[in-house]
Write a protein that holds these residues in place. Structure first.
Motif, PDB file in Angstrom:
ATOM      1  N   ASN A  62       1.808   6.839   1.765  1.00  0.00           N
ATOM      2  CA  ASN A  62       1.229   6.586   0.624  1.00  0.00           C
ATOM      3  C   ASN A  62       1.168   6.883  -0.364  1.00  0.00           C
ATOM      4  O   ASN A  62       0.432   7.684  -1.006  1.00  0.00           O
ATOM      5  CB  ASN A  62      -0.093   5.334   0.232  1.00  0.00           C
ATOM      6  N   VAL A  63       2.817   6.544  -2.021  1.00  0.00           N
ATOM      7  CA  VAL A  63       2.897   7.657  -2.914  1.00  0.00           C
ATOM      8  C   VAL A  63       3.068   6.644  -3.943  1.00  0.00           C
ATOM      9  O   VAL A  63       3.682   5.536  -4.072  1.00  0.00           O
ATOM     10  CB  VAL A  63       4.278   8.164  -2.320  1.00  0.00           C
ATOM     11  N   GLU A  68       0.989  -1.415  -0.519  1.00  0.00           N
ATOM     12  CA  GLU A  68       0.057  -0.360  -0.296  1.00  0.00           C
ATOM     13  C   GLU A  68       1.067   1.196   0.512  1.00  0.00           C
ATOM     14  O   GLU A  68       0.359   2.075  -0.556  1.00  0.00           O
ATOM     15  CB  GLU A  68      -0.674  -0.471   1.366  1.00  0.00           C
ATOM     16  N   ARG A  69       1.933   1.179   0.599  1.00  0.00           N
ATOM     17  CA  ARG A  69       3.153   2.545   0.482  1.00  0.00           C
ATOM     18  C   ARG A  69       3.422   2.369  -0.511  1.00  0.00           C
ATOM     19  O   ARG A  69       3.824   3.620  -0.875  1.00  0.00           O
ATOM     20  CB  ARG A  69       4.338   1.647   1.149  1.00  0.00           C
ATOM     21  N   HIS A  70       3.088   1.983  -1.737  1.00  0.00           N
ATOM     22  CA  HIS A  70       3.790   2.339  -3.131  1.00  0.00           C
ATOM     23  C   HIS A  70       2.346   1.814  -4.205  1.00  0.00           C
ATOM     24  O   HIS A  70       2.740   1.896  -4.624  1.00  0.00           O
ATOM     25  CB  HIS A  70       4.439   1.191  -3.370  1.00  0.00           C
ATOM     26  N   GLY A  71       0.926   2.490  -3.632  1.00  0.00           N
ATOM     27  CA  GLY A  71      -0.255   2.444  -4.135  1.00  0.00           C
ATOM     28  C   GLY A  71      -0.469   1.297  -4.700  1.00  0.00           C
ATOM     29  O   GLY A  71      -1.683   1.945  -5.738  1.00  0.00           O
ATOM     30  N   PHE A  72      -0.151  -0.047  -4.452  1.00  0.00           N
ATOM     31  CA  PHE A  72      -0.919  -0.746  -4.145  1.00  0.00           C
ATOM     32  C   PHE A  72      -2.645  -1.273  -4.315  1.00  0.00           C
ATOM     33  O   PHE A  72      -2.156  -0.736  -2.483  1.00  0.00           O
ATOM     34  CB  PHE A  72      -0.181  -2.155  -4.410  1.00  0.00           C
ATOM     35  N   SER A  73      -3.284  -0.830  -4.312  1.00  0.00           N
ATOM     36  CA  SER A  73      -4.504  -1.555  -4.233  1.00  0.00           C
ATOM     37  C   SER A  73      -5.046  -2.887  -4.244  1.00  0.00           C
ATOM     38  O   SER A  73      -4.430  -3.534  -4.769  1.00  0.00           O
ATOM     39  CB  SER A  73      -5.724  -1.335  -5.102  1.00  0.00           C
ATOM     40  N   VAL A 108      -8.101   4.871  -4.049  1.00  0.00           N
ATOM     41  CA  VAL A 108      -6.778   3.693  -3.737  1.00  0.00           C
ATOM     42  C   VAL A 108      -6.529   4.247  -2.179  1.00  0.00           C
ATOM     43  O   VAL A 108      -6.683   5.220  -2.005  1.00  0.00           O
ATOM     44  CB  VAL A 108      -5.679   4.075  -4.778  1.00  0.00           C
ATOM     45  N   PRO A 109      -5.193   3.666  -2.285  1.00  0.00           N
ATOM     46  CA  PRO A 109      -4.285   3.748  -0.731  1.00  0.00           C
ATOM     47  C   PRO A 109      -3.561   5.079  -1.184  1.00  0.00           C
ATOM     48  O   PRO A 109      -3.543   5.884  -0.141  1.00  0.00           O
ATOM     49  CB  PRO A 109      -3.363   2.286  -0.911  1.00  0.00           C
ATOM     50  N   SER A 110      -3.052   5.113  -2.330  1.00  0.00           N
ATOM     51  CA  SER A 110      -2.031   6.658  -2.119  1.00  0.00           C
ATOM     52  C   SER A 110      -2.738   7.353  -2.209  1.00  0.00           C
ATOM     53  O   SER A 110      -3.405   8.512  -2.140  1.00  0.00           O
ATOM     54  CB  SER A 110      -1.826   6.587  -4.265  1.00  0.00           C
TER      55      SER A 110
END
Lengths: 441, 441
Positions: free
Chosen positions: B374-375, A33-38, B344-346
């Motif tokens: 989250n980026v 999630e930190r890298h934007g994955f859902s 989304v998480p970002s």
């Protein structure tokens, strides 16, 4: 750990083992999630037709049907054996609702009806990340995916690991450049190198890929190259061979290795023996070994596929990596490489002086819970010694006592230290708040 | 939400819907652990023999077998249809490794081959809590379990709900006191009250339970009693009837309702019509309705069973409650009762000025990630307008820009406000850090 399970191939963890697995799953989720994955989950069953599209593995599939089915009109169903095939279907079905490039993680059980031996499971958990494009997907996704997965693995208490990266275009370009046209047959033979050795691979190359002894030698020389830095480029060049696929593959692999070296130093190696058995990879391919546990095989594998799925003229290229979580957790547990600071969520066990105190004890517990402390209350007013032993056996670090004047004390049963405490303000030390999973000393 | 799924009865969420489900699952886990419950997972498959032990539901079971099985020597397997039967087996198999009373939560998918209609699913997620004793289990577990579950449900954005509680001993004692001996038949008839109405239940009582018109009337009068406070005790007493089971049941139900009233005010009701179809309940029984969504049926049910499982002379009594998570989440989504602050998480989308800036953009992203943000980074250096639209379409609130001098700015694309920012120190406002799921305005 030496427990035998009642169904061979189906592992079930004890609660304290499950804590280790949860720690692994939580950590992976956080990094993803930190890298934007859902997060996405797919259903456990697919139609048999969907599962067989990729071919070859039908004998491993578990079919599913209602015990009392009245007719055969229903679609033939089966449990999914990986998360890639279901995800491909999901992308096609929901393409109109997804924003591409779409990055998703998926952590679920999969089932394979294999003989349960050699650390193989019939039910196990996979953790996948993929980035999927609509029509096209920039190559740098191959780089990013490897970085994210290396960071995820670095966050786990699993010790040293190495991502082994190769590129299909590099290998195929090289084979073509030395006159080997049936590159798929060459890759299938090279894929067996670690298992059957140079000599038998050479024989197979001559038998099935139409190689001369010299061509087989060159193909094996390529597979011999393994470097932690960019020097593999020179060594490939030194073997000769000119082909635009080779150039393209070399450039891509150099970018992956260079960026991994920069962002997750010491985690990656260019390993030109990596072939990956599956046909659908078209560029970067990855495998991962735990240093000192090479016999486990790859704990995390994947690659680039130019067409994860297609719908009419529309094609969805992607790049993905998949961790075999169950095998990893099982190794952590059997080797004792990790330890959990305790076996249960509770930090505090509220003891009972009399059975009538249960309500007041729950009030104490609620005061602590309101500040994020996990607490349970004794169910019976047994002797304090017995209540302490119960907490001790369960690994709960603190026991709470309230005397008949309403005065509170809390005992750290590891040190024996007992102090006065106020349920409205006391909290355990940060490191005792929740169970923590750590590398074994 | 109006999407049709490709296999009827098997729901799959879109990523933004999955965020709502994850929120529900995370919340439940947090509340359960706060009260000292340990996580357990059981395998998805059981032997058919294990599943059929509780009888009656064989036609709903999905059998599982390898498509290419060579022989019939393997055990007949099937997917579990609930989490109680697998947990009972788990307790017996692992009794030597568990500390009793054992409190566990279990959140997993289950499968039922029912006709997929009326909001029934063939695959759905259940969230169960149980406390299980070895030989004996104090009654107060019945109280505690209801409190924990009421708190769990209170923590979800589902609106008002009511735990309807009854006690089998109360009902059975009353039936015996008025001369009805076949209490199981009476319970089966009363269980249908909401579905078929008073008159038909009265007829069934006379037909199947050997009741006179007067006895049927009295049994129905008992089922009519529903109070939010302890006044049900008086109303039961007013119906006459003397039996020690009745006394014991009344005392237990009064304790549950009193404690719920004290700890989770307004959440519980004594409802003497609650019978629960299943035979294995022996004391407290619970159902739960969402106020205004009564047609959904019970969203959380369970009860006390004197023998969850037994092994030789050893018996394991327990008390459990189970939430039907999928049905709940589905209702939340279709009724629009919840909203997620984003899909989304970002929190941040790092834009690219040129394709060559990708490495530097990842450095910015890593600086932010190191502080828990989250980026994700753009994959292509398209026009800024296009990159902003992409972030906007995905619901990412902030877009990050770095100019050719290395100066940084971050834009809140909801307000349009754009300010200078340092990747080493900037963080989004607390409420934008992660997606939050809230009751719809």
């Amino acid at each position: 750990m030496a427990r035998t399970t009642s169904l061979s191939g189906f592992t079930e963890w004890l609660p304290q083992e499950r804590l280790v697995e949860l720690h692994v799953l939580d950590t992976l989720r956080e990094v993803f999630e930190r890298h934007g994955f859902s997060s996405v989950e797919s259903r456990a069953v697919e139609t048999v037709e969907t599962l067989l599209q990729k071919g070859e593995i039908d004998k491993e599939i578990y079919g599913v049907s209602r015990l009392q089915a009245q007719d055969d009109a229903e679609a033939r169903l089966a449990l999914h054996f990986d998360l890639t095939v279901p995800f491909a279907r999901y992308v096609v079905e929901n393409a109109g609702h997804l924003a591409f490039p779409f990055r998703r993680y998926q952590i679920q059980k999969v089932w394979r009806g294999e003989r349960p031996q050699d650390g193989r499971y019939r039910e196990f958990t996979q953790a996948d990340i993929d980035i999927v494009g609509d029509g096209a997907l920039p190559f740098r996704c191959d780089v990013e995916l490897a970085v994210v997965m290396a960071r995820a693995l670095e966050s786990l208490p699993i010790g040293d690991f190495r991502l082994r990266v190769n590129n299909r275009r590099l290998s195929e370009g090289f084979y073509l450049s030395i006159g080997l046209q049936d590159t798929a047959a060459v890759l299938r033979a090279i894929d067996k190198l670690e298992k059957i050795g140079r000599e038998r691979v050479a024989a197979e190359l001559m038998e099935t890929a139409g190689a001369t002894a010299e061509q087989a030698e060159k193909a094996l020389a390529l597979a011999q190259i393994r470097t932690e830095d960019l020097s593999f480029v020179e060594r490939v060049r030194a073997l000769g061979g000119e082909h635009e696929l080779l150039d393209a593959g070399l450039a891509e692999l150099a970018e992956v290795i260079g960026e991994l070296e920069r962002r997750v130093p010491g985690r990656a190696v260019a390993d030109l023996s990596i072939a990956r058995g599956l046909d659908y990879y078209t560029g970067t391919v990855y495998e991962t070994v735990l240093e000192g546990h090479e016999s486990l095989g790859s704990i995390c594998s994947g690659g680039r596929y130019e067409s994860l799925a297609s719908a009419g003229k529309r094609s969805f290229p992607g790049v993905g990596l998949s961790i075999g979580v169950t095998r990893l957790v099982s190794r952590m547990l059997t080797e004792g490489t990790v330890t959990s600071t305790r076996a249960v969520p509770s930090a505090v066990y509220v003891a009972l002086r009399t059975d009538e105190d249960w309500g007041a004890a729950q009030d104490v517990a609620d005061a602590l819970r309101s500040r994020g402390v996990n607490v349970e209350v004794a169910l019976r007013a047994e002797k304090f010694g017995k209540q302490i032993r119960h907490a001790d056996r369960r690994g709960i670090p603190f026991v709470w006592f309230t005397d008949d004047q309403g005065l509170h004390e809390v005992k750290d049963i590891r040190s024996g230290e007992q102090v006065a405490a106020d349920p409205r303000t006391w909290t355990p030390p940060e490191e005792d708040l929740v169970p923590r999973v750590l590398p074994a000393g």
